[in-house]
Design an enzyme around this catalytic site. Sequence first.
Site, PDB file in Angstrom:
ATOM      1  N   TYR A 209     -11.324  21.821 -60.239  1.00  0.00           N
ATOM      2  CA  TYR A 209     -10.239  21.719 -59.237  1.00  0.00           C
ATOM      3  C   TYR A 209      -9.138  20.743 -59.636  1.00  0.00           C
ATOM      4  CZ  TYR A 209     -13.586  18.075 -57.861  1.00  0.00           C
ATOM      5  OH  TYR A 209     -14.467  17.029 -57.878  1.00  0.00           O
ATOM      6  N   LYS A 210      -9.301  20.059 -60.784  1.00  0.00           N
ATOM      7  CA  LYS A 210      -8.250  19.129 -61.218  1.00  0.00           C
ATOM      8  C   LYS A 210      -7.281  19.891 -62.132  1.00  0.00           C
ATOM      9  CE  LYS A 210     -11.465  15.198 -60.999  1.00  0.00           C
ATOM     10  NZ  LYS A 210     -11.024  14.503 -59.806  1.00  0.00           N
ATOM     11  N   ARG A 356      -1.829   6.007 -59.221  1.00  0.00           N
ATOM     12  CA  ARG A 356      -2.149   6.978 -60.270  1.00  0.00           C
ATOM     13  C   ARG A 356      -1.169   8.137 -60.273  1.00  0.00           C
ATOM     14  NH1 ARG A 356      -8.117   9.567 -60.329  1.00  0.00           N
ATOM     15  NH2 ARG A 356      -7.336  10.497 -58.414  1.00  0.00           N
TER      16      ARG A 356
HETATM   17  C1  LIG Z   1     -15.238  11.715 -63.317  1.00  0.00           C
HETATM   18  C2  LIG Z   1     -15.753  12.347 -62.069  1.00  0.00           C
HETATM   19  N1  LIG Z   1     -17.059  12.627 -61.967  1.00  0.00           N
HETATM   20  C3  LIG Z   1     -17.580  13.177 -60.838  1.00  0.00           C
HETATM   21  C4  LIG Z   1     -16.785  13.485 -59.757  1.00  0.00           C
HETATM   22  C5  LIG Z   1     -17.399  14.066 -58.522  1.00  0.00           C
HETATM   23  O1  LIG Z   1     -17.105  15.414 -58.419  1.00  0.00           O
HETATM   24  P1  LIG Z   1     -17.620  16.311 -57.199  1.00  0.00           P
HETATM   25  O2  LIG Z   1     -16.998  15.784 -55.958  1.00  0.00           O
HETATM   26  O3  LIG Z   1     -17.123  17.690 -57.549  1.00  0.00           O
HETATM   27  O4  LIG Z   1     -19.095  16.255 -57.159  1.00  0.00           O
HETATM   28  C6  LIG Z   1     -15.402  13.236 -59.837  1.00  0.00           C
HETATM   29  C7  LIG Z   1     -14.519  13.550 -58.707  1.00  0.00           C
HETATM   30  O5  LIG Z   1     -13.342  13.342 -58.701  1.00  0.00           O
HETATM   31  C8  LIG Z   1     -14.882  12.643 -61.012  1.00  0.00           C
HETATM   32  O6  LIG Z   1     -13.581  12.348 -61.120  1.00  0.00           O
END
Ligand SMILES: Cc1ncc(COP(=O)(O)O)c(C=O)c1O
Length: 397
Positions: A209-210, A356
Amino acid sequence: MTDFAATRAMFDLPAGVIYLDGNSLGPLPRAAAARVAQAVSDEWGKLLITGWNKAGWMDQPSRIGDRIARLIGAEPGTVVMGDTLSIKVYQALASALEMNPARRVILSDTGNFPSDLYMAEGLCRTLGNGYELKCVDPEQVAGAIDASVAVLLITEVDYRTGRRHDMADLTMRAHAAGALTVWDLAHSAGAFPLTVAQDGADFAVGCSYKYLNSGPGGPAFIYVAPRHADVARPALSGWLGHAAPFAFDTSYRPGAGIERMRVGTPPVLQLAALEAALDVWDAVDLNDLRTASLALSDRLIAGVESACPTLTLATPRDHAQRGSQVSFRHPQGYAIMQALIARGVIGDFRAPDILRFGLTPLYIGAQEIDAAVAILAEVMSRDLWQTPEYQVRGRVT
Ligand SMILES: Cc1ncc(COP(=O)(O)O)c(C=O)c1O
């Protein structure tokens, strides 16, 4: 050469907005809206449950996984989609730990995303038996890899500062010390070219989603190196990772290769959005993307440093150590960001003091950077952030 004017036309961005937050939530690709509408009305609406076979829903996670594999430099058949990134971190970490049974330490760093650390803590608690998470400063990681480390769990690009680790070097050091690696590519996939297979990563995970623009709540991906794919045992052993889900056996047998990393029912509508979002990447050369991204981040840094002397750069100046975002520190960072958002420049804030800005050449150009710098300069020079409403914190910052 990649035509970034053409990629830009593939996104539906609201007029008057400069969107510098695609590192958090990518914007809507025009084709995604139509594709989701079609999946809803033609597939779900008309095919009902037969859509699992007739519309290829069951194959979506690996079909899309192969397209992501190309973007991260992985072999075909090594990536599968599903669940959230936190879940995939757990899945990869649990398998990696089980593959290195004589050791008990997970090594990570304080720049890692908290959810990764929390998942590791929870897993250690469940396993008991002396498992522990050791967290060092990002600069100390290389020196902390020793013979006690079972798994190195690292997020390649720091979500706050945009500082990038050297994946090839740390993986090589981990392997030399007998450790396995789990790389979190949340801020890497779609941000720059990756060579996951060449770098020797054992496991890699990331979100869609990013920079990949699958929309809010889009599923994560997991990569398992081919040498481990039939060895790694999933701790989250759900029925769709079973060798024969529709045999409905009462005990678990892992599926072949990467298929075993599936857990439960895939999010079909989100995957439809992602499938359309990935079409944007068909015409993108990732080396062009990287060149353009660095030019944008250099431009933003130069502009802000000359116009806003009270903001301190938190992102490395060295290109090799930079992801595709630029961050600045300021004690009033939250209010400053609210003032910017109110003026159409959307970035975000990360505690305690980080502003950011995610930069992606797919839909951002030099003109947007210059306009954003001018607005930020006005906010700072006229103290526009001091308005009381900008101090009120929302649930999501
Ligand atoms: C580096 C990183 N790891 C893990 C996550 C967690 O992702 P999720 O909410 O899809 O589990 C994020 C969320 O932004 C993240 O930036």
